[in-house]
Design a protein around this motif. Structure first.
Motif, mmCIF file in Angstrom:
data_model
loop_
_atom_site.group_PDB
_atom_site.id
_atom_site.type_symbol
_atom_site.label_atom_id
_atom_site.label_comp_id
_atom_site.label_asym_id
_atom_site.label_seq_id
_atom_site.Cartn_x
_atom_site.Cartn_y
_atom_site.Cartn_z
ATOM 1 N N ARG A 18 -0.272 -0.210 4.409
ATOM 2 C CA ARG A 18 0.510 -1.334 4.936
ATOM 3 C C ARG A 18 -0.063 -2.660 4.435
ATOM 4 O O ARG A 18 0.673 -3.528 3.971
ATOM 5 C CB ARG A 18 0.536 -1.318 6.462
ATOM 6 C CG ARG A 18 1.308 -2.500 7.053
ATOM 7 C CD ARG A 18 1.119 -2.637 8.551
ATOM 8 N NE ARG A 18 1.703 -1.571 9.307
ATOM 9 C CZ ARG A 18 2.958 -1.577 9.789
ATOM 10 N NH1 ARG A 18 3.750 -2.595 9.548
ATOM 11 N NH2 ARG A 18 3.402 -0.562 10.488
ATOM 12 N N SER A 19 -1.382 -2.814 4.510
ATOM 13 C CA SER A 19 -2.027 -4.053 4.057
ATOM 14 C C SER A 19 -1.745 -4.319 2.583
ATOM 15 O O SER A 19 -1.392 -5.438 2.199
ATOM 16 C CB SER A 19 -3.538 -3.990 4.291
ATOM 17 O OG SER A 19 -3.808 -3.931 5.664
ATOM 18 N N ALA A 20 -1.903 -3.292 1.757
ATOM 19 C CA ALA A 20 -1.667 -3.446 0.317
ATOM 20 C C ALA A 20 -0.217 -3.828 0.035
ATOM 21 O O ALA A 20 0.056 -4.718 -0.783
ATOM 22 C CB ALA A 20 -2.028 -2.160 -0.414
ATOM 23 N N LEU A 21 0.713 -3.181 0.717
ATOM 24 C CA LEU A 21 2.136 -3.438 0.483
ATOM 25 C C LEU A 21 2.567 -4.804 1.007
ATOM 26 O O LEU A 21 3.329 -5.515 0.359
ATOM 27 C CB LEU A 21 2.975 -2.330 1.123
ATOM 28 C CG LEU A 21 2.811 -0.953 0.482
ATOM 29 C CD1 LEU A 21 3.336 0.127 1.414
ATOM 30 C CD2 LEU A 21 3.486 -0.893 -0.872
ATOM 31 N N GLU A 22 2.080 -5.170 2.181
ATOM 32 C CA GLU A 22 2.455 -6.464 2.749
ATOM 33 C C GLU A 22 1.883 -7.613 1.933
ATOM 34 O O GLU A 22 2.510 -8.669 1.839
ATOM 35 C CB GLU A 22 2.036 -6.537 4.217
ATOM 36 C CG GLU A 22 2.932 -5.668 5.099
ATOM 37 C CD GLU A 22 2.552 -5.668 6.569
ATOM 38 O OE1 GLU A 22 1.432 -6.119 6.920
ATOM 39 O OE2 GLU A 22 3.383 -5.199 7.377
ATOM 40 N N GLU A 23 0.716 -7.412 1.310
ATOM 41 C CA GLU A 23 0.167 -8.446 0.419
ATOM 42 C C GLU A 23 1.106 -8.717 -0.751
ATOM 43 O O GLU A 23 1.132 -9.824 -1.285
ATOM 44 C CB GLU A 23 -1.199 -8.016 -0.123
ATOM 45 C CG GLU A 23 -2.341 -8.412 0.760
ATOM 46 C CD GLU A 23 -3.681 -8.164 0.107
ATOM 47 O OE1 GLU A 23 -3.803 -8.268 -1.132
ATOM 48 O OE2 GLU A 23 -4.619 -7.856 0.857
#
Length: 126
Positions: A18-23
């Motif tokens: 989620r963190s990687a994608l939202e970045e």
């Protein structure tokens, strides 16, 4: 950007993806089982699905096959992301309808490159 559905039951893996994608600016939805992901995918029509393999009940391989064969979701690319790293697992996942097969742990840059490739857009290089 795109809407990505993460299908995984590991809070740690979900958080990392989620963190990687939202970045990268993507909207993220989460389903914690392959069986529930069928309804979530039909309802939300994500641009990409990230599917784990090991679940109680329906496996990610079975979920991938059902999504790939359902006319309402067949157009959505599926990336299997699994701890199972045998070549036979990769081949089986692709035969079930997955577009890509990645082995955990997946690094943010690799995940974003694969998602960008499936969307036909450049990744920013996270």
């Amino acid at each position: 950007m795109a809407h990505v559905l993460i299908v995984d039951d590991s809070p740690t893996d979900i958080h990392a993806m989620r963190s990687a994608l939202e970045e990268e600016g993507h909207q993220v939805s989460v389903s914690d089982s392959a069986s529930d992901s069928l309804d979530v995918a039909r309802e939300t029509q994500p641009d990409v699905i990230l599917m784990d393999v090991v679940f109680q009940g329906m496996s990610g391989f079975q979920g991938t096959r059902k999504l790939a064969r359902d006319p309402a979701t067949a157009h959505i690319p599926i990336v299997i992301i699994s701890g199972k790293d045998q070549e036979t697992d990769r081949i089986w996942g692709l035969r079930q309808g997955a577009s890509e097969y990645l082995v955990k742990p997946v690094h943010a840059a690799q995940l974003n490159r694969v998602v960008a490739g499936l969307l036909g857009t450049p990744a920013s290089g996270a």
